[in-house]
Design a protein around this motif. Sequence first.
Motif, mmCIF file in Angstrom:
data_model
loop_
_atom_site.group_PDB
_atom_site.id
_atom_site.type_symbol
_atom_site.label_atom_id
_atom_site.label_comp_id
_atom_site.label_asym_id
_atom_site.label_seq_id
_atom_site.Cartn_x
_atom_site.Cartn_y
_atom_site.Cartn_z
ATOM 1 N N LEU A 110 0.695 -1.273 0.030
ATOM 2 C CA LEU A 110 0.036 0.067 0.028
ATOM 3 C C LEU A 110 0.865 1.190 0.032
ATOM 4 O O LEU A 110 0.030 2.353 0.055
ATOM 5 N N THR A 111 2.096 1.246 -0.143
ATOM 6 C CA THR A 111 2.997 2.348 -0.285
ATOM 7 C C THR A 111 2.375 3.029 -1.625
ATOM 8 O O THR A 111 2.143 2.455 -2.734
ATOM 9 N N VAL A 112 2.427 4.377 -1.548
ATOM 10 C CA VAL A 112 2.033 5.262 -2.600
ATOM 11 C C VAL A 112 3.249 5.537 -3.708
ATOM 12 O O VAL A 112 4.342 5.938 -3.114
ATOM 13 N N VAL A 113 3.063 5.178 -4.856
ATOM 14 C CA VAL A 113 4.102 5.367 -5.869
ATOM 15 C C VAL A 113 3.589 6.209 -6.890
ATOM 16 O O VAL A 113 2.562 5.900 -7.399
ATOM 17 N N VAL A 114 4.258 7.142 -7.324
ATOM 18 C CA VAL A 114 3.872 7.977 -8.543
ATOM 19 C C VAL A 114 4.510 7.684 -9.891
ATOM 20 O O VAL A 114 5.645 7.478 -10.024
ATOM 21 N N ARG A 115 3.635 7.589 -10.784
ATOM 22 C CA ARG A 115 4.136 7.431 -12.072
ATOM 23 C C ARG A 115 4.335 8.767 -12.953
ATOM 24 O O ARG A 115 3.236 9.439 -12.956
ATOM 25 N N GLN A 116 5.464 9.019 -13.329
ATOM 26 C CA GLN A 116 6.113 10.118 -13.774
ATOM 27 C C GLN A 116 5.923 10.234 -15.376
ATOM 28 O O GLN A 116 6.180 8.894 -16.082
ATOM 29 N N LYS A 117 5.548 11.124 -15.960
ATOM 30 C CA LYS A 117 5.307 11.277 -17.479
ATOM 31 C C LYS A 117 6.684 11.198 -18.280
ATOM 32 O O LYS A 117 7.893 11.524 -17.416
ATOM 33 N N ARG A 118 7.126 10.577 -19.155
ATOM 34 C CA ARG A 118 8.280 10.660 -20.031
ATOM 35 C C ARG A 118 8.306 11.292 -21.157
ATOM 36 O O ARG A 118 7.055 11.926 -21.650
ATOM 37 N N PHE A 119 9.453 11.435 -21.948
ATOM 38 C CA PHE A 119 9.399 12.622 -23.191
ATOM 39 C C PHE A 119 8.962 11.784 -24.310
ATOM 40 O O PHE A 119 8.562 12.344 -25.286
ATOM 41 N N TRP A 120 9.143 10.645 -24.307
ATOM 42 C CA TRP A 120 8.737 9.963 -25.608
ATOM 43 C C TRP A 120 7.644 8.848 -25.318
ATOM 44 O O TRP A 120 7.922 8.037 -24.204
ATOM 45 N N PHE A 121 6.774 8.704 -26.359
ATOM 46 C CA PHE A 121 5.561 7.735 -25.734
ATOM 47 C C PHE A 121 6.013 6.225 -25.511
ATOM 48 O O PHE A 121 5.504 5.784 -25.037
ATOM 49 N N TRP A 122 7.132 5.964 -26.135
ATOM 50 C CA TRP A 122 7.557 4.406 -26.061
ATOM 51 C C TRP A 122 8.336 4.064 -24.776
ATOM 52 O O TRP A 122 8.694 3.071 -24.574
ATOM 53 N N GLN A 123 8.922 5.135 -24.129
ATOM 54 C CA GLN A 123 9.629 4.915 -22.941
ATOM 55 C C GLN A 123 8.688 4.278 -21.971
ATOM 56 O O GLN A 123 7.528 4.773 -21.693
ATOM 57 N N LYS A 124 9.107 3.567 -20.980
ATOM 58 C CA LYS A 124 8.832 2.799 -19.988
ATOM 59 C C LYS A 124 8.603 3.805 -18.855
ATOM 60 O O LYS A 124 9.326 4.728 -18.697
ATOM 61 N N PRO A 125 7.198 3.818 -18.282
ATOM 62 C CA PRO A 125 7.272 5.003 -17.218
ATOM 63 C C PRO A 125 8.271 5.056 -16.232
ATOM 64 O O PRO A 125 8.767 3.704 -15.637
ATOM 65 N N LYS A 126 8.608 6.174 -15.514
ATOM 66 C CA LYS A 126 9.439 6.051 -14.223
ATOM 67 C C LYS A 126 8.596 6.200 -13.041
ATOM 68 O O LYS A 126 7.503 6.814 -13.206
ATOM 69 N N HIS A 127 8.987 5.310 -12.083
ATOM 70 C CA HIS A 127 8.036 5.149 -10.916
ATOM 71 C C HIS A 127 8.807 5.835 -9.759
ATOM 72 O O HIS A 127 9.825 5.196 -9.570
ATOM 73 N N LEU A 128 8.288 6.564 -9.152
ATOM 74 C CA LEU A 128 8.975 7.390 -7.875
ATOM 75 C C LEU A 128 8.071 6.947 -6.580
ATOM 76 O O LEU A 128 7.141 7.301 -6.277
ATOM 77 N N PRO A 129 9.023 5.859 -5.748
ATOM 78 C CA PRO A 129 8.285 5.600 -4.398
ATOM 79 C C PRO A 129 8.174 7.125 -3.522
ATOM 80 O O PRO A 129 9.295 7.832 -3.558
ATOM 81 N N THR A 130 7.120 7.035 -2.633
ATOM 82 C CA THR A 130 7.230 8.083 -1.825
ATOM 83 C C THR A 130 6.912 7.587 -0.278
ATOM 84 O O THR A 130 7.391 6.493 -0.017
ATOM 85 N N ASP A 131 7.071 8.483 0.477
ATOM 86 C CA ASP A 131 7.501 8.073 2.129
ATOM 87 C C ASP A 131 5.801 8.087 2.524
ATOM 88 O O ASP A 131 5.643 7.738 3.798
ATOM 89 N N PHE A 132 4.743 7.698 1.956
ATOM 90 C CA PHE A 132 3.503 7.758 2.233
ATOM 91 C C PHE A 132 2.692 6.333 1.821
ATOM 92 O O PHE A 132 3.335 5.852 0.945
ATOM 93 N N THR A 133 1.895 6.159 2.432
ATOM 94 C CA THR A 133 1.139 5.007 2.286
ATOM 95 C C THR A 133 -0.432 5.246 1.925
ATOM 96 O O THR A 133 -0.761 6.691 2.242
ATOM 97 N N LEU A 134 -1.221 4.509 1.147
ATOM 98 C CA LEU A 134 -2.717 4.770 1.304
ATOM 99 C C LEU A 134 -3.309 5.485 2.378
ATOM 100 O O LEU A 134 -3.987 6.485 2.123
ATOM 101 N N ASN A 135 -3.002 4.759 3.544
ATOM 102 C CA ASN A 135 -3.707 5.372 4.703
ATOM 103 C C ASN A 135 -3.376 6.468 5.016
ATOM 104 O O ASN A 135 -3.947 7.328 5.667
ATOM 105 N N ASP A 136 -2.262 7.216 4.592
ATOM 106 C CA ASP A 136 -1.646 8.421 4.836
ATOM 107 C C ASP A 136 -2.389 9.390 4.130
ATOM 108 O O ASP A 136 -2.714 10.702 4.736
#
Length: 469
Positions: free
Chosen positions: A32-58
């Motif tokens: 349940l850790t919240v992870v942010v999916r970040q936009k990339r510059f080219w549509f064929w790039q795999k998305p970059k995922h940035l883990p946060t310090d928060f969970t869904l409950n937060d």
Amino acid sequence: MFATATRNFVEEVDPGGLLIPVRSPNDSLTLLTVVVRQKRFWFWQKPKHLPTDFTLNDILTGDTIAPDVIETDFIKYNGTYSDNIQGTMDANFIHSNMNMKGEESSKLQSSFGSLKKDEVDVRKLLQDSKNRVLDMSHCLIQQTRKNRQVFGIVKERIVTSQPCCVIEEMQQTGQCAGTLSLCGPKSPKVSLKDNGSLSKDSNVTMEIRTNTTLAYALIELEVKHDGRYELCLMSNTKGGFEVDSPGKEGLQGVTGASVLKNPEISRLRQEMDHLCGHFQLLATLPASAKSSLLQHITAVLEDRTSLSALQSMLDQMLLDKSADIADVPLAHKENIQAVLDVLVESEKGLAKTERSTTVLRAVHLVTSALDELTSDCLAALRVCCSADVLKIMELLVKCVSASGESPASGADLAVLTEDVLSNIEHLFASANVTLRRDSDAVRTEINHKPGNRPLIMCIALRGLYSLAH
């Protein structure tokens, strides 16, 4: 080193699947850790995922959710990846000669041992999420919403069940010998000889604690205006905020956000034609700039972590954000700095509005494609980075994106060594492209599978070729 090990692990156990490799042992991901999916510059790039310090409950209002967790044995994993590169050069001039030899070998051993999988009971989570509301004033939601990014929560993770380690061994050796002779009508003959050698070894062991997350999978959230949310249960269903229109939510790319599914030759040719200006720009650079870029980008391919670091630096430059070279791994810091120096020099005198067709964006395009390749493809590509081999692979790229029959002949491939030829065939096969040699002709056949692998390979090879000629 850790990021390379986890990426290799995911490529082996879940190629093209839902697992996301963890980049750092500091990423203490829990269910349940919240992870942010970040936009990339080219549509064929795999998305970059940035883990946060928060969970869904937060970020929920009201009572917390206590998920049911299913724990199972996953697999026992021990992997060893090794590369060996050798090279020689002989040069003879009127009064001198030079001989250079070099050899580099590397081995990465990942001894993860027995792994387990922790997984949320999705049915119960779906039940618990009914009529629940997110706190839309939470700073994490505000920042994510502002940048049109996407929330996901960790639904499963692969973790170590015992202390384990990652071992990296590297060995570099080089020899240089030369003779210089000077003679003239009024001076005696002078002969100078010089011999030198260089040897460098490194052996690094990283110990990993029990219950360290190596990879994880997400469920994305579709968030409504009022904070109510829905879980995106299907892998092809993407999350986002209701305030974002479909146009805004789309990824930045050369032709929009659509993903190539079972790409046809005509669509592939259309994409490559759309990008041709970037390749032409690289090809018209001064010879010294092209040589420097090719040399240092090729060197960075030796280390997956360094390649990702270079890509991150270029991302920041395109966003007009400062990037600190001090944060780059030591292995190829000099090579990365050399690439950045060439780009900074090329940007001088250009306004921000003129940067859509600059060398920075062109190099970013090529390195983005390289960063999408698997580790074994990068190893194969390094063997093929000479000008002559890149020329043949460029002809094969034209074959893939055109009629299916290459201007390269069977005779062209016949002059290649077996090692180089096998690496070329492996590189194309990994991009779902089969090479067929019929007497004096070479044909390609795209094996239609989901994804953009043929396009990514064509971009990488044409970009390197543009720098080599």
